[in-house]
Enzyme design. Sequence first.
Site, short mmCIF file in Angstrom:
data_model
loop_
_atom_site.label_atom_id
_atom_site.label_comp_id
_atom_site.label_asym_id
_atom_site.label_seq_id
_atom_site.Cartn_x
_atom_site.Cartn_y
_atom_site.Cartn_z
N HIS A 17 -5.89 2.04 -4.34
CA HIS A 17 -4.89 1.49 -3.43
C HIS A 17 -4.47 0.09 -3.86
CE1 HIS A 17 -8.09 -0.64 -0.67
NE2 HIS A 17 -8.46 -0.65 -1.92
N CYS B 138 0.81 -1.22 0.00
CA CYS B 138 0.00 0.00 0.00
C CYS B 138 0.85 1.27 0.00
CB CYS B 138 -0.97 -0.02 1.18
SG CYS B 138 -0.22 0.11 2.82
N HIS C 215 -2.62 1.30 6.79
CA HIS C 215 -3.00 1.24 5.38
C HIS C 215 -3.16 2.64 4.82
CE1 HIS C 215 -4.33 -0.81 1.78
NE2 HIS C 215 -5.30 0.08 1.66
#
Length: 346
Positions: free
Chosen positions: A319, A258, A307
């Site tokens: 993402h 990520c 994240h």
Amino acid sequence: MAAHRRPPQASPRRTGFVTATAAAAVALSVQPASADPLPDPNKKGVRAQVDRLYEQATQATEKYNGAKEKADRLRGETKALQDAVARRQGEVNELRDRLGMVAAGQYRSGGLDPALQLFLSEDPDSYLAKASALDRAGERQAAVLQQFLSQQQALRLQREEATRKLGDLDATQRQLGERKAEIQGKLREAQRLLNTLSAKERTRIAQEEDRADRASARVNLGNEASASQRAAAALASAKSRVGMPYVWGASGPASFDCSGLTSWAFRQAGVTIPRTSQAQAAAGTRIDSLGALKPGDLVIMRTDLSHVGFYAGNGQILHSPKPGAQVRYESIARSGMPFMWGVRIG
């Protein structure tokens, strides 16, 4: 408002890689539609367990990324210190040679100055405790001797600092190994649990993952402008990576985790941001309201800030979500991860 269109199809090699990865670690955020999967001894669903394992693996990945970033920094600092030590050692050697020449000249002329005798002793650093001997040396000799002793002391300090840095680097590299083992262990356990499912169930999960990718290609992003040209450029770079696989620790250009995606995309826009999601969470102007986000802002997710992705517009995040998934668009509200805040870079 215009709908986002699917980017060019991945190459056969990349498609094969994604297929193999998906087979090993399919996305499990969707809920089972019919029959329950095989339970574990704690009577929890296999898919829920695997989903949790993947979350833990991504959290460990961000810790791995932080340790790797620290190791890279320490490696550079250690090399710079070692280079400085080598240069200073050369300067000390040159001063030693100059003092040796002075001593040789005095010896030939019939005597050796007591200060130079101290210098030529087995422990020249003891001269620091006998600095009054400088009074017995000529002004030029005293200056050279003092320079030598100062350089000796600075050299010693630099060597000690380099030794400390090497110790920190060794400890950080051990931490890297531990994080890597933790991540790989989580992924192996997830695969073991997936193997307890029937072939039919695994196929159905893979199909659901494929539907998520196809839904990403049809997402409506609206037409809201970014807050800055750099944010727009970073988002454009991230959009060009849609369809690339999630790989832990990867930062592009063919695979990403990520924070690897967000840091890579901003580099393409000429902006350097930290490597980890936790550090990126503090890298710019904090935006607390989801409704105040602009395309290209970072979206920080999960309570531990493990994240991150790009706000893409119309409530969507772009993402690299988890093992087995591809870089894609998803609704923030349906991502299964709590929104913490946004970050505006530049």
